[in-house]
Structures are given as C-alpha cells and as structure tokens.
Design an enzyme around this catalytic site. Sequence first.
Site, mmCIF file in Angstrom:
data_model
loop_
_atom_site.group_PDB
_atom_site.id
_atom_site.type_symbol
_atom_site.label_atom_id
_atom_site.label_comp_id
_atom_site.label_asym_id
_atom_site.label_seq_id
_atom_site.Cartn_x
_atom_site.Cartn_y
_atom_site.Cartn_z
ATOM 1 N N HIS A 276 0.836 -1.197 0.000
ATOM 2 C CA HIS A 276 0.000 0.000 0.000
ATOM 3 C C HIS A 276 0.880 1.259 0.000
ATOM 4 C CE1 HIS A 276 -2.784 2.977 1.828
ATOM 5 N NE2 HIS A 276 -3.722 2.272 1.228
ATOM 6 N N GLU A 328 -4.156 -0.552 -3.718
ATOM 7 C CA GLU A 328 -3.889 0.881 -3.579
ATOM 8 C C GLU A 328 -2.379 1.116 -3.483
ATOM 9 O OE1 GLU A 328 -7.453 3.159 -1.604
ATOM 10 O OE2 GLU A 328 -6.454 1.948 -0.086
ATOM 11 N N CYS A 412 -9.817 10.461 2.556
ATOM 12 C CA CYS A 412 -8.484 10.814 3.046
ATOM 13 C C CYS A 412 -7.824 11.916 2.214
ATOM 14 C CB CYS A 412 -7.584 9.583 3.054
ATOM 15 S SG CYS A 412 -7.695 8.608 1.541
HETATM 16 O O1 FUB Z 1 -6.951 3.623 5.254
HETATM 17 C C1 FUB Z 1 -6.962 5.032 5.312
HETATM 18 C C2 FUB Z 1 -6.799 5.597 3.940
HETATM 19 O O2 FUB Z 1 -7.845 5.123 3.093
HETATM 20 C C3 FUB Z 1 -5.547 5.191 3.198
HETATM 21 O O3 FUB Z 1 -4.435 5.962 3.468
HETATM 22 C C4 FUB Z 1 -5.974 5.358 1.791
HETATM 23 O O4 FUB Z 1 -5.123 4.748 0.884
HETATM 24 C C5 FUB Z 1 -7.348 4.767 1.817
HETATM 25 O O5 FUB Z 1 -7.258 3.385 1.756
HETATM 26 ZN ZN ZN Z 2 -6.170 9.478 -0.006
#
Ligand code: FUB
Ligand code: ZN
Length: 666
Positions: A276, A328, A412
Amino acid sequence: MIVSPYTTYPMTTIYTYFISVFLMFTGSLHAQQVARKFEPVNFSQVSIHDNFWTPKMNIVATATLPACIYQTEVKTARIQNFEKVARNTGEEHEGIFYDDSDVFKALEAIAYSLKNYPEKDLEKKADEWIDKVAAAQLPDGYLNTYYTLGRMSERWTDMSMHEDYNGGHLIEAAVAYFNATGKRKLLDVAIRFADHFDSLFGPGKRHWVTGHQELELALVKLYSVTKNEKYLTLAHWLLEERGHKRAKGYTWTDWKDTAYAQDAIPVKLQKEITGHAVRAMYLYTGAADVAALTGDADYMNAMEHVWEDVVYRNMYITGGIGSSGSNEGFSTDYDLPNEQAYCETCASVGMVFWNQRMNTLTGDSKFMDVLERSLYNGALDGLSLSGDRFFYGNPLASDGRHFRREWFGTACCPANIARLVASLGDYVYGKSDQGLWVNLYVGSSTTQKFKKQDVNFTLQTHYPGDGNIKLYVEPKSKANVAIHLRIPGWAQNEAVPGGLYQFLEGSATSKFTIQVNDKDVPFTLEKGYAVLDREWKRGDAITLTLPMEVREIISRPEVKQDIDRVALQRGPLVYCIEGADNDGKAWNFLLPTGTSFTTSYYSVLAEPVVAIQFEAPAFTISTDGQQIQTQNKKITAIPYYTWCNRGSNQMQVWLPRKITDIKLNR
Ligand code: FUB
Ligand code: ZN
C-alpha cells in the site's frame, strides 16, 4: 519488488539490527545528536507571497477548507460522532472506522492555513471542533468514536482497524495547531492519547504493529514539541515491531499479505518497495524521522535502497506512485499503466513528506527533485483549480470518464492535499549553523540567525511561469552564510534520478546561470546545490536563471505502456493534452520526431498558465465512417495539474509517436 524469502542480507546489517532490537527492549534508547545535514525551516518562520502558490493557499482557506468543514459536519456524521460520544446515550457510530482522521487532518490544515490566511471564522470553527474532540476523550486517554460508540470491549484487538492511525492524525493536528496558535487544548488531548497508548504498548508491554502507519511520524512530532523522549522511544519501538509476524496473535482482518503493510521483513532490512503506497510513505517518513534523531544508520541504508526501488522502477513521470488499484499500491517493477494508474493523491502527498526527510538527512538535492515533481504534478492534480473538487486517483490518461468529486466515502485525500498546500512553507528553506538551503523556488521571506545575527532572505520569482529567481540577502551588517541554491536535476539534463525517464537526445536546453549583484560569481556544486559561501552585505541580490525550454521525455523501454511515446515537461511541470483545448480529442494525433514547440500565456483556465503549442498530424474518421482523414493541427498542451477543470474530458500525458497508438473511436 515482491519480497523474496531467499533475499540475503550482509551479516553486519543483521548484527547491528539485533543489537538495536536489544537496546529497544532494555529501554536504553536515547535521542543522539541530530543526524540531519540541516533542519527544515518551519512554516511558521516563512511568509509566502508567491504568484503561483499564494492564490492556491487562499483558495485552500476560502474553498477547500470550507468544503472539508461542510462535508465533515453537515453532509456526513464525522463531527456528530464526537458529539454522540460526549452525550453518552447509546447512539451508534455512523461512517467508516477511520473517519475521525479526516476531522484531525482538516484541523491540521486549518492550523497551517491560519498562518498564511488568518481567518477568524476558521479559527473559531477549529476551536469549536477541538472542544468536541476533547469532550469525546475517555478518562484513560482513549479517543476513537468508532470503538467508543458501542464497541468498547473490542478496542485495541485488531491492528488493522486504524486506532493508531487516527491517533497519529490527532497528534499531527495537535502539534500543528499548537505551533500555529499557541493554544494547547488539543495538544493536551494528544498527549493523553499518546500516554494511553504508551501505557499499553511498548518495550516490555504488549506488541503492536500499526495497521496503517502514521503514529510513528506523529510521535516524533510530539517528541519534538514536548521533548519527552518516551514518544521517540515509542516511535522507534513501533518501527522495530514490524516484520516479525507479530500481527498473528491478533485478529488482523484482510491481512493476507504482510508485504501490503511493509510488514514482511524488519524495516531495517527492507530493500524493496511493497504494498500500500500511503502506508509505505508514512512508514518511511517516520523511519527517517527516527533515524534523524537516533543516528541509526541502518534505517538510512534501508531507505536508500527502498527509495531507489521507488524512483528508479516504480514512479510515474508525475511523481505519482502506487499504480495498482487492487492494493492501492505498488505492483511489479516498471508496471506503470497510464489510463489505469491509481496514483492516489495521498501517496503523492506522502512522497513529499518522505523526500523532505531524506533531503534533510543527506543534504542531497535529488530528493528535493522528486519532492518537487510529486508536489507540482501528482499531488497538486488532486485539487481542482476551484479548490472544492478532488481527485482520489490521478491517472495519466483518460477516455473522458475520470472526473473530480466533491467528496469520497473514504475521504483521506481532500484534507491531505489541503494540509500539504497550506504547509508549503515547511518545504522552502533549510538551515544549519553555517548555511541556508533554498529548496523550492517560492516567493517568500524568512529571517534566520547566523552567529547571533539576524539575516533576512527575500525570494522573488514567477516560477514555474519563468525561471528567473532573485534572492535578496539582508544581514543587519555583514554576515558569512553558505547559501545553497538547489539546481533542479531537470535543469542539468537529468529528467529524474536513476534514469527511469530521460530527456530525448537533442531536446535542447540552455544552462542555468548565477550572478550576484549582476556579476558572474564563482560557486561550487555540491550534491545538486550551487553553494555561494561568502560574506554578504545588506542589499546583495543573487540572480538564478533556470532554463525553461520545453523538454521531450522518454521512458526506459521496460515501461511497456510508454514505448514509442513522449511526454512534455517545462520546468517542474509535466504537461498533458486535454480534449477541452483540442476539439474534444486527446487521442487522435501523433507527435512526430523533430516537432518544434512554442509557449505562450494561456488564460482559458481558472488560473493563468504557460501552454505549449505544436503542429501535429491529427486523424479523424469521415462522417460516413468510411475514411480516415489527416490534417495538420495546432495542438495545445497544458500543465497536468490543471486538467479536468472544465468537466470530464479526454486526456493524455504520454503522446504517441506511432500510428497504431492512435485511438479514433474514443
Ligand atoms: O486507510 C486510510 C486511507 O484510506 C488510506 O491511506 C488510503 O489509501 C485509503 O485506503
Ligand atoms: Zn487518499
């Protein structure tokens, strides 16, 4: 990039690794001498008055933050969740388990924004929110609306549930608000939360692997404002917790692949980027912060390798990272699809954080080059020119279906880009006892002390519109200061460090020039900085001129999606072709070898930009659908970050050389 179980590590690395783990458990970690080459100058000491950024900061204050506030307290239940906890009447939580973090990130952005754009109403709103947040904190310091509203028995049982991540954003907001306003109510809340975490976890207590890294870097910030070493110890301990499969003792939902959260091997032994993208960026930012304060070279070594893996094989020309939507994050080396690029806005924001830390640790401008690329392209693309629409993903091509949204279920990105733009002052200058570093060319001023003498620096420029930069140096009398001016790699024929992208041979550029008081002066080039180490007197002015020709860029052949394609860059800005400027089409022309480019001010968009124009063969299908017609057309390219501000549109960054890459049926 997938971590191989057969990867070998030198014995010295393994040896020092075990020594440091031992020190962690004996609790004998102490902050050592700071290992940074220079300190970043804090945003609170930098006044920004810039042609490019000041209007953006004003838009953040007047449009982005109001949008975040509206979404947070009117359209969604984020603020209500805090109110419900305080009421304590058995109401249910609404939303997602990490929604609290959006409140904290918006508060943090407001804090920075108050410095650039003092706005009483924003400060009032922040104080009102802070009261609600404080009222939702439990007597033991715990603060999390998702668990407090009906799930108390489950708290701290599932490492993937972001209690630590939310807490990290609380701490970041608290530190920023304290620095910006001197008010400490939120800071006290954050300290109580950190102390609560510390009472449960840490050396000799329970294990915990942060499910979404963030708390590490936040604890270092808390340490820097409180000087309480336990927060630094805790941050270091959290880093050391990774990579031992400790998560197994707990419920770790969706935790099929530990590489997803950079937990497959200990951080100090990591060499490759995995998983991620946002988690990775926050992790390495925290690791660099800890390395800076503990002098731990192993973290530095690990991060040099990981950084090269990101920049040499896994970064888009826009500085965006994390090509894959499924995790992601990162996939395999050189897998950089353009239309399907995920490139989350938050990941580019994270690139800015991490590269700044690497820059101050090493004094090497290559990290700033990457930071600048991510900032002006991958990150800024996430914010509409109006300030109230956002991209979550930032692809490098679109068939016209990608569009900017008012908000997201997982929200976010909006407050993340808001806090980045509002805190731009953090990234402009660096300082050591002897020297000043000018890292970003942003119109601004700052006063710094050298040998007890205040020296005022004022930078004036229209960058990135043009490459003319003037730095006025004003000591009270005379002062010796080594002024380091970053000479961007792109101004020295290096498109990106490591050569994943290269300027096309023959894509001409002039040289940068430096003068003091209109005269050529000697300087040395050190790690990408031109150093002018001399005595300065009041009224001295440095003129730096950076070459701003349009450059054509090609990819390494391993990036199969970019084969026979060219991207355009001018200064730090990557360009794209958008349908809105080209009869609705961005996929129907070729960019032949030897094309010449012109530039002009372009005022069609909500902000003036320099557009690139060129003649190219464009193809259309005849109205009866029987023939393909070709005609030479004037094509207009605009900065990538400005696309999709006139509705959804076709767009391409990588422009085709080959007729087979033309798509007429779009
Ligand atoms: O999990 C919190 C936030 O939501 C992450 O940083 C983003 O990538 C999204 O998954
Ligand atoms: Zn984000």
